[in-house]
Design a protein around this motif. Structure first.
Motif, PDB file in Angstrom:
ATOM      1  N   GLU A 477       0.838  -1.198   0.000  1.00 49.74           N
ATOM      2  CA  GLU A 477       0.000   0.000   0.000  1.00 49.74           C
ATOM      3  C   GLU A 477       0.871   1.245   0.000  1.00 49.74           C
ATOM      4  OE1 GLU A 477      -0.390  -2.628   1.730  1.00 49.74           O
ATOM      5  OE2 GLU A 477      -2.497  -3.245   1.781  1.00 49.74           O
ATOM      6  N   ILE A 478       1.924   1.202   0.829  1.00 50.53           N
ATOM      7  CA  ILE A 478       2.813   2.352   0.889  1.00 50.53           C
ATOM      8  C   ILE A 478       3.460   2.586  -0.464  1.00 50.53           C
ATOM      9  CG2 ILE A 478       4.941   3.205   1.929  1.00 50.53           C
ATOM     10  CD1 ILE A 478       4.068   1.694   4.485  1.00 50.53           C
ATOM     11  N   ALA A 479       3.860   1.481  -1.097  1.00 48.39           N
ATOM     12  CA  ALA A 479       4.478   1.618  -2.409  1.00 48.39           C
ATOM     13  C   ALA A 479       3.501   2.260  -3.390  1.00 48.39           C
ATOM     14  CB  ALA A 479       4.925   0.254  -2.921  1.00 48.39           C
ATOM     15  N   SER A 480       2.226   1.879  -3.293  1.00 46.72           N
ATOM     16  CA  SER A 480       1.281   2.452  -4.256  1.00 46.72           C
ATOM     17  C   SER A 480       1.033   3.924  -3.961  1.00 46.72           C
ATOM     18  CB  SER A 480      -0.028   1.656  -4.261  1.00 46.72           C
ATOM     19  OG  SER A 480      -0.726   1.870  -3.067  1.00 46.72           O
ATOM     20  N   VAL A 481       1.075   4.292  -2.663  1.00 50.48           N
ATOM     21  CA  VAL A 481       0.932   5.717  -2.334  1.00 50.48           C
ATOM     22  C   VAL A 481       2.115   6.488  -2.894  1.00 50.48           C
ATOM     23  CG1 VAL A 481       0.954   7.375  -0.448  1.00 50.48           C
ATOM     24  CG2 VAL A 481      -0.484   5.346  -0.304  1.00 50.48           C
ATOM     25  N   ILE A 482       3.309   5.924  -2.706  1.00 55.47           N
ATOM     26  CA  ILE A 482       4.505   6.582  -3.234  1.00 55.47           C
ATOM     27  C   ILE A 482       4.389   6.701  -4.747  1.00 55.47           C
ATOM     28  CG2 ILE A 482       6.990   6.319  -3.567  1.00 55.47           C
ATOM     29  CD1 ILE A 482       7.083   5.014  -0.817  1.00 55.47           C
ATOM     30  N   LYS A 484       1.694   7.003  -6.436  1.00 54.13           N
ATOM     31  CA  LYS A 484       0.742   8.068  -6.760  1.00 54.13           C
ATOM     32  C   LYS A 484       1.390   9.421  -6.620  1.00 54.13           C
ATOM     33  CE  LYS A 484      -3.831   6.195  -6.088  1.00 54.13           C
ATOM     34  NZ  LYS A 484      -3.915   5.312  -4.917  1.00 54.13           N
ATOM     35  N   ILE A 485       2.164   9.588  -5.539  1.00 52.57           N
ATOM     36  CA  ILE A 485       2.749  10.894  -5.279  1.00 52.57           C
ATOM     37  C   ILE A 485       3.835  11.227  -6.292  1.00 52.57           C
ATOM     38  CG2 ILE A 485       4.102  12.239  -3.615  1.00 52.57           C
ATOM     39  CD1 ILE A 485       2.654  10.615  -1.424  1.00 52.57           C
ATOM     40  N   THR A 486       4.714  10.259  -6.527  1.00 57.52           N
ATOM     41  CA  THR A 486       5.853  10.564  -7.381  1.00 57.52           C
ATOM     42  C   THR A 486       5.598  10.245  -8.845  1.00 57.52           C
ATOM     43  OG1 THR A 486       6.763   8.378  -7.027  1.00 57.52           O
ATOM     44  CG2 THR A 486       7.475  10.088  -5.514  1.00 57.52           C
ATOM     45  N   GLY A 487       4.566   9.428  -9.103  1.00 55.29           N
ATOM     46  CA  GLY A 487       4.317   9.034 -10.477  1.00 55.29           C
ATOM     47  C   GLY A 487       5.342   8.036 -10.979  1.00 55.29           C
ATOM     48  N   GLN A 488       6.178   7.568 -10.055  1.00 54.51           N
ATOM     49  CA  GLN A 488       7.224   6.613 -10.431  1.00 54.51           C
ATOM     50  C   GLN A 488       6.853   5.261  -9.869  1.00 54.51           C
ATOM     51  OE1 GLN A 488      10.250   7.547 -12.055  1.00 54.51           O
ATOM     52  NE2 GLN A 488      10.465   5.343 -12.300  1.00 54.51           N
ATOM     53  N   GLU A 489       6.773   4.276 -10.714  1.00 52.35           N
ATOM     54  CA  GLU A 489       6.373   2.971 -10.216  1.00 52.35           C
ATOM     55  C   GLU A 489       7.529   2.334  -9.466  1.00 52.35           C
ATOM     56  OE1 GLU A 489       3.172  -0.086 -12.050  1.00 52.35           O
ATOM     57  OE2 GLU A 489       4.072   1.509 -13.220  1.00 52.35           O
ATOM     58  N   VAL A 490       7.251   1.831  -8.265  1.00 56.98           N
ATOM     59  CA  VAL A 490       8.320   1.231  -7.457  1.00 56.98           C
ATOM     60  C   VAL A 490       8.785  -0.069  -8.109  1.00 56.98           C
ATOM     61  CG1 VAL A 490       8.916   0.297  -5.218  1.00 56.98           C
ATOM     62  CG2 VAL A 490       7.446   2.283  -5.371  1.00 56.98           C
ATOM     63  N   PHE A 491       7.815  -0.877  -8.493  1.00 60.71           N
ATOM     64  CA  PHE A 491       8.164  -2.103  -9.198  1.00 60.71           C
ATOM     65  C   PHE A 491       7.561  -2.042 -10.578  1.00 60.71           C
ATOM     66  CE2 PHE A 491       9.180  -3.933  -5.130  1.00 60.71           C
ATOM     67  CZ  PHE A 491      10.349  -4.571  -5.493  1.00 60.71           C
ATOM     68  N   ASP A 492       8.373  -1.660 -11.498  1.00 60.56           N
ATOM     69  CA  ASP A 492       7.881  -1.553 -12.852  1.00 60.56           C
ATOM     70  C   ASP A 492       7.614  -2.953 -13.376  1.00 60.56           C
ATOM     71  OD1 ASP A 492       7.373  -1.076 -15.419  1.00 60.56           O
ATOM     72  OD2 ASP A 492       9.012   0.346 -15.715  1.00 60.56           O
ATOM     73  N   PRO A 493       6.321  -3.293 -13.610  1.00 54.89           N
ATOM     74  CA  PRO A 493       6.031  -4.663 -14.039  1.00 54.89           C
ATOM     75  C   PRO A 493       6.576  -4.982 -15.419  1.00 54.89           C
ATOM     76  CG  PRO A 493       4.017  -3.390 -13.713  1.00 54.89           C
ATOM     77  CD  PRO A 493       5.149  -2.476 -13.471  1.00 54.89           C
ATOM     78  N   THR A 494       6.963  -3.961 -16.194  1.00 60.90           N
ATOM     79  CA  THR A 494       7.592  -4.295 -17.468  1.00 60.90           C
ATOM     80  C   THR A 494       9.035  -4.721 -17.250  1.00 60.90           C
ATOM     81  OG1 THR A 494       8.219  -2.006 -17.813  1.00 60.90           O
ATOM     82  CG2 THR A 494       6.152  -2.704 -18.767  1.00 60.90           C
ATOM     83  N   VAL A 495       9.562  -4.434 -16.052  1.00 60.20           N
ATOM     84  CA  VAL A 495      10.937  -4.831 -15.750  1.00 60.20           C
ATOM     85  C   VAL A 495      10.947  -6.055 -14.851  1.00 60.20           C
ATOM     86  CG1 VAL A 495      13.132  -4.095 -14.791  1.00 60.20           C
ATOM     87  CG2 VAL A 495      11.641  -2.426 -15.917  1.00 60.20           C
ATOM     88  N   TYR A 496      10.122  -6.010 -13.766  1.00 61.10           N
ATOM     89  CA  TYR A 496      10.112  -7.110 -12.806  1.00 61.10           C
ATOM     90  C   TYR A 496       8.855  -7.923 -13.011  1.00 61.10           C
ATOM     91  CZ  TYR A 496      13.521  -4.245 -10.418  1.00 61.10           C
ATOM     92  OH  TYR A 496      14.603  -3.498 -10.125  1.00 61.10           O
TER      93      TYR A 496
END
Ligand SMILES: Nc1ncnc2c1ncn2[C@@H]1O[C@H](COP(=O)(O)OP(=O)(O)OP(=O)(O)O)[C@@H](O)[C@H]1O
Ligand SMILES: [Mg+2]
Lengths: 544, 248
Positions: A477-482, A484-496
């Motif tokens: 959840e925290i990752a998804s909030v981050i 949303k805020i930064t617009g940067q995906e923590v785990f880019d599913p195209t990479v991981y």
């Protein structure tokens, strides 16, 4: 007694001391989060790495493989004894994959593995990574009717139903094309009707997303078919592959030998305009693909064989998903000519062993190496850890360095505690004098500040523990909030291939981190406590 | 009265060093405290009264000389012995009260008990200890302030609490360093009255330092400190009082 009373009171009234342990709290929380995530990652990685390979792998480097695998197996069984719980023989061969898509040949190089469906699952978790639920139970190289990847909404239709529709569509297309060609030959005027018929043809076959056999393209590739596909041997191979089977082979009801492709060999992952992750498949269960690989003869030739995709393999490890294809061992042995015509024994290139839980793999490996010395046998004997050695070592190193760095942070916090405690000791000088006048010993006064440090350490690292655990349990959840805020995906599913951050909380790690933090807090309070203990009571009483 | 001397000092010397200058404060001081009486100690500021007090309480050590508690030499006794001496055998009161600001009045009174006992034995006897502390507070007339912090009390109240604290472990001797020095005359006299009461009712011996002659007048014995020694006039305890009494 007064020690505890006083240090509890100091804790309640001296918020500055609490401020000084915030860094301990943060350090502990970070340590816990980092360790859980790293543990999660490495467990996941171990799992996946181990899932695709047996415990011990004996590879024969010679192209013809090792003759008489049964004799080898008997010998291995003799060496390993009862620790051996499973084994499988397979053929690994480098191959070129060709997928015909949209009139073009999409190629890639893969490791073609011929495996024995009965035993392969014993040594590795091969089935678990397949898309079809029934294949996950028992691998089959026969195409299934449908129902691939039922939990994935986006997965396009696949299987026999898809194959039939596709064949029908292709036939209709070919017929249409023939009709148009005939019409063109008669007159060049009615081009409008052509496009109309295409538009009506498209939806009627109901192809879903893969309908991109598209109208405008078809005419193009038709005319451009020469240069784009017909590259020398390619078209030649195409030609004889089809002529050989064309007479009797009906793709609507029959299939070529089954093959399971690594998912990344036949798909691309990208983002659409809405930034949604999308997979695009060039090949699906039901499609036919082409494999070119060397045969095992002394005078090596390329074997060109058509296969029907029966399932896709997704382990989550991109290097495996993008480089493996699996087919039946007996078929591959046949195609490569690995069967001795006289005796009928079949050669294999690889033997994988599954050992009982807790077996010392390195020891078994060493015994096997002694039995099959490299001077005599061109065998490469490795444990799965050996194969992934650098990767696993890198993860371990990374975890260790992070731990050291974070403990340094807590040590820095220790200096903060030291400074704050000195201030408190100075501030409490008169009280220390009073306590001594009332008969408190130096040790007693010292223990006030030591227990104060201990208490602060507990409070700080306890808060850190709670915070860290909360963070870990809500990390996605925290990752998804981050995100949303930064617009940067923590785990880019195209990479991981992870969609979630894996975490594992080891109680031992928690205990170590806590003990370390508390120890640092206590050590930091030793010097101020000693100063308080040594303080001259008269000077302390006179202190203003 | 008892003939035995409760506390005695013989030939005490104490000097401080400041920037290589030696400042002699006590020069061969002799003192005897008779049990069961209030002994006053007067002297000009800087004459070394507090220094003497600290030596008698074994908070500091003399350069030369000996201090006896009863028949036991206390100035060079072991640390635990001296800790015990301060904790149980004497009570100390200061001019600035020296209550612990984090603790309430009753907890301050309990402090010597907590210090003197192990956590376990204190825990076992905590109820009795608390009752005794409350009794002590009642004795000094401060029971209604039991849960107040020192910061919430007046000077006189704080000094009463300090007296209750000093009496908590039932000492034989009370050392008081200007117990009224920070209080107005009337409050000071109240405190003095409390001390003389304790002396008369319980037979508590009191050695009290004071600047205030009206306070010294209430004592049974009065010593004057001068040039680092005592000038004793045991025959006429209140010899100073007549000239310097503050008009009421
Ligand atoms: N730690 C010290 N270092 C140097 N000199 C000191 C020290 N302590 C006390 N003195 C000196 O010793 C002398 C006696 O001090 P002390 O406090 O005993 O006086 P006192 O009689 O209690 O005075 P007062 O009535 O003002 O309380 C003073 O001159 C003081 O400056
Ligand atoms: Mg003084």
């Amino acid at each position: 007694m007064y020690r505890w009373l006083l240090c509890f009171r100091y804790l309640r009234t001296r918020y500055i001391a609490l401020a000084s342990i915030i860094s301990v709290t943060l350090g502990v929380a970070t340590l816990i989060v980092v360790n859980s995530v790293m543990a999660g990652f490495s467990a996941e990685m171990h799992d996946r790495l181990h899932g695709v390979a047996g415990d011990i792998m004996i590879e024969c480097q010679a192209s013809g493989g090792m003759p008489d695998p049964d004799a080898h197996l008997a010998e291995i069984r003799r060496i390993c004894g009862k620790d051996l719980v499973g084994f499988t023989a397979s053929v690994h061969v480098p191959a070129m994959l060709g997928i015909e898509y949209n009139g073009q040949l999409i190629t890639g190089h893969v490791n073609l593995v011929g495996l024995d469906p009965k035993t392969f699952d014993q040594v590795s978790q091969f089935g678990r990574h397949l898309l079809h639920p029934e294949n996950q139970e028992q691998v089959s190289f026969d195409l299934r009717e449908g129902g691939y990847a039922p939990e994935r909404v986006q997965f396009p239709p696949a299987g026999w139903s898809y194959r039939r529709v596709k064949v029908e569509y292709e036939r209709a297309l070919a017929a249409e094309q023939a009709r148009i060609d005939a019409m063109r030959a008669r007159t060049d005027t009615e081009s409008t009707t052509v496009s109309e018929t295409f538009e009506s043809a498209g939806p009627s076959v109901n192809f879903g997303p893969t309908v991109n056999f598209g109208s405008s393209n078809t005419t193009e590739t038709d005319t451009a078919s020469g240069p784009s596909v017909g590259i020398g041997p390619g078209s030649e191979l195409f030609a004889d592959g089809e002529t050989a089977t064309a007479q009797k082979f009906d793709p609507k009801t029959e299939q070529f030998p089954g093959i399971i492709l690594g998912i990344a060999t036949c798909s691309v992952r990208h983002r659409d305009a809405n930034n949604q992750v999308q997979d695009f498949y060039y090949g699906l269960p039901g499609d036919d693909v082409r494999m070119m690989f060397p045969n095992a003869a002394e005078n090596t030739k390329v074997v060109n064989q058509k296969f029907t995709v029966v399932d896709l393999y997704e382990s989550g490890m991109s290097e495996y998903d993008g480089s493996f294809a699996f087919c039946r061992l007996d078929q591959l042995q046949e195609f490569r000519g690995m069967i001795d015509p006289q005796s009928g024994t079949r050669s294999v290139t690889t033997i994988q062993l599954k050992m009982a839980e807790g077996t010392n793999l390195a020891a078994v490996r060493d015994t096997l190496r002694r039995r099959f010395p490299p001077q005599q046998y061109a065998y490469n004997i490795q444990t799965w850890r050996d194969m992934q050695g650098p990767l696993l070592a890198a993860v371990r190193l990374e975890t260790m360095i992070l731990n050291i760095l974070l403990f340094l942070i807590i040590a820095v916090a220790g200096f903060g505690i030291l400074a704050t405690f000195f201030m408190i000791v100075v501030e409490k000088t008169r009280d220390i004098g009073t306590l001594k006048a009332l008969g408190a010993s130096g040790k007693g006064v010292m223990s006030i500040f030591l227990s104060y440090g201990l208490l602060l350490g507990f409070v700080g690292s306890g808060a850190g523990l709670l915070g860290g655990l909360l963070f870990v349990s809500n990390i996605n959840e925290i990752a998804s909030v981050i995100e949303k805020i930064t617009g940067q995906e923590v785990f880019d599913p195209t990479v991981y291939y992870f969609s979630e951050i894996p975490t594992i909380v080891h109680p031992w790690t928690l205990a170590w981190v806590m003990a370390g933090a508390v120890t640092i807090a206590v050590i930091a309070s030793v010097l101020p406590a000693m100063r308080a203990a040594r303080m001259n009571p008269v000077r302390a009483l006179r202190f203003e | 009265m008892n003939d035995e001397i409760i506390l005695s000092a013989r030939g005490l010397h104490k000097s401080f060093h400041k920037d290589r200058n030696e400042v002699p404060v006590l020069r061969g001081l002799d003192l005897e405290v008779t049990p069961g009486v209030v002994t006053a100690l007067v002297g000009r500021s800087g004459s070394g009264k507090s220094t003497l007090m600290h030596l008698l309480a074994s908070l500091d050590q003399p350069d030369r000389g000996e201090i006896y508690f009863g028949n036991e030499r206390i100035d060079n006794a072991s640390r635990p012995r001296r800790d015990f001496y301060r904790n149980r055998e004497i009570g100390i009161i200061f001019q600035f009260y020296h209550l612990l600001p984090e603790l309430s009045a009753v907890e301050n009174v309990l402090a010597p008990m907590m210090i003197g006992q192990s956590a376990w034995s204190y825990f076992r006897h905590r109820k009795e200890a608390r009752l005794r502390a409350e009794a002590m507070l009642d004795r000094v007339g401060l029971l209604h302030r039991a849960t107040h912090r020192p910061a919430e009390m007046s000077g006189g109240e704080m000094q009463r609490a300090a007296i209750a604290r000093a009496l908590m472990t039932d000492p034989r001797l009370l050392l008081a360093d200007e117990p009224t020095g920070n209080l107005d005359t009337e409050t000071g006299l109240d405190i003095l009255k409390l001390l003389t009461e304790l002396n008369q009712l319980d037979g508590l011996s009191i050695l009290m330092i004071t600047h205030d002659d009206s306070i010294a007048a209430g004592a049974d014995v009065c010593h004057r400190m001068q040039d680092g020694q005592l000038q004793i006039n045991p025959a006429q305890p209140n010899f100073q009082v007549a000239d310097n009494r503050i008009p009421a």
